[in-house]
Design a protein around this motif. Structure first.
Motif, short mmCIF file in Angstrom:
data_model
loop_
_atom_site.label_atom_id
_atom_site.label_comp_id
_atom_site.label_asym_id
_atom_site.label_seq_id
_atom_site.Cartn_x
_atom_site.Cartn_y
_atom_site.Cartn_z
N VAL A 75 0.81 -1.16 0.29
CA VAL A 75 -0.35 -0.61 -0.39
C VAL A 75 0.67 1.32 -0.23
CG1 VAL A 75 -1.53 -0.98 1.08
CG2 VAL A 75 0.10 0.03 2.89
N THR A 76 0.09 2.45 -0.23
CA THR A 76 0.90 4.00 -0.51
C THR A 76 0.34 4.68 0.38
OG1 THR A 76 0.71 3.18 -2.67
CG2 THR A 76 1.85 4.92 -1.95
N ALA A 77 1.09 4.88 1.53
CA ALA A 77 0.57 6.52 2.17
C ALA A 77 0.56 7.85 1.16
CB ALA A 77 1.71 7.25 2.96
N GLY A 78 -0.82 8.08 1.23
CA GLY A 78 -1.61 9.24 0.98
C GLY A 78 -2.45 8.72 -0.52
N GLY A 79 -2.32 7.42 -0.93
CA GLY A 79 -3.20 6.35 -1.47
C GLY A 79 -2.62 6.84 -3.28
N ILE A 80 -3.55 5.39 -3.79
CA ILE A 80 -3.19 5.84 -5.47
C ILE A 80 -4.28 6.21 -6.10
CG2 ILE A 80 -1.55 4.31 -4.78
CD1 ILE A 80 -2.90 1.79 -6.11
#
Lengths: 252, 252
Positions: free
Chosen positions: A247-252
């Motif tokens: 997963v990516t902090a800040g969203g994708i």
């Protein structure tokens, strides 16, 4: 966290053009984002047609149950601009020409053919109102107690909100943080529910999307308490990673 | 024109993500345009948070005073998807698993890890409901009498509306025609008012814009009667041209 007073606002979007699908509304998202920064929560929105009774009903209900009420649309010079008359009727006050608005419009139209009767309509306000500066064009917005009557054209409304920034009493702004990835939300529903339960006062929203034929989701953690948001986001991120997702902090 | 029955619909947009400003709603405009083609008028929209009482209040008021009620959002598999429970509570009926929805979801998830408990949540409906085909992903929409419960993700909702096309009773679609140009609406306010008055049953909307530092407006003529729209548009165009404006059919 101690119990804090939550300040709320409602919005009435006035206009047949929104209800006919001709115009894509942008004022809901714009006002919501601006209110967040003021520490005020947008609690409810209604979109109503250019009809006096529909406007009056929405205005009277929503101004009573929120700290602030905003309206957008219907304050121009043409026959379909009925917002001021409808709100004045709802409030039981007469419509008057505001002298400062007349002066502002006279200046604005001095080099643009003069202040005609149609243009002077834009100086009409419910009696007792004050003005909201219009930094983009001539006609000002209108404040009447806790009611804020704004333009329909989004960038004019943006200028009016800019003029109001910092002038309304609010509480703690809601802080949000996002983590996301190529996760089917249905596979992590239990994790989301458990994590939200572990942090009272925090809400986790799950927003799925479909892109390039793949399924993903962004998870938004919201609370007025920065430390709670950080801790919850950190736990959620760890849980997603333990479940095998990148997963990516800040969203994708 | 003879008096015709006007069919109306309302929309309840359900979701904290709209009220927080995180997500720009697209379902209002999408539903409005689709309804026009069905001969149904979108009469009112409310945007409410993910809170059962707020959903119930809006649903019960709006379903009573419109022919149809649509909702968007909150029908996924996660904890913040409370639409079905909130509407069932508002209707006073229990929530049940719809066998056809279970079968559909079993097929859809057969190659995607199977039907987990979280995913089976998407087969839950207010008792007595039928299903609306989802042509994009697994979970179906839900119909309960005059209530249509749709997805929040706009292209999934688009697929559901596509499945409903032509199945709802409506009246005459509203026809609209546009003319516009580099006109300050305040200069033609009288012309607009006079022209609208000359055509009972026709509404003229005036939609100003600011582009490249210049002021313009589009004027939209609306009525279910094509001949009236044509005649009114023709008169309005002539009036604008007589006033010295170069205007463009279809608007600019």
């Amino acid at each position: 966290m101690s119990e804090q007073r939550i300040w709320t606002a409602a919005l009435v979007v006035i206009g047949d053009e929104i209800l006919s699908g001709r115009t894509q509304d942008k004022n809901i998202a714009q006002l919501a984002s601006w209110l967040n920064v003021q520490g005020i929560r947008l609690a409810e929105v209604r979109v109503v047609p250019d009809r006096a009774e529909a406007i009056a009903e929405a205005v009277n209900i929503l101004r009573a149950r929120n700290d602030y009420l905003f309206t957008t649309g219907g304050i121009g010079p043409t026959h379909d601009d009925i917002t001021v008359d409808a709100i004045a009727a709802a409030l039981g006050v007469p419509v008057v020409h505001h002298p400062d608005a007349v002066a502002t419009l006279e200046r604005y139209y001095e080099s643009r053919g003069g202040l005609t009767e149609a243009r002077a309509r834009m100086a009409r306000v419910p009696e007792g109102a004050t003005l909201i500066e219009n930094r983009v064009s001539g006609a000002p917005g209108i404040r009447w107690q806790n009611i804020f009557i704004m333009a329909g054209v989004p960038h004019i409304t943006a200028g009016m909100l800019d003029a109001l920034t910092g002038t309304l009493e609010g509480g703690q702004p809601v802080i949000s943080a996002t983590v996301g990835g190529w996760v089917a939300e249905s596979e992590v529903a239990d994790l989301l529910r458990r994590t939200e339960k572990a942090y009272p006062g925090v809400a986790i929203g799950s927003y799925p999307f479909f892109r390039d034929g793949r399924t993903g989701a962004n998870f938004v953690v919201r609370s007025p308490d920065q430390a709670l948001v950080d801790a919850c986001l950190s736990d959620l991120t760890a849980g997603l990673e333990q479940a095998g997702y990148a997963v990516t902090a800040g969203g994708i």
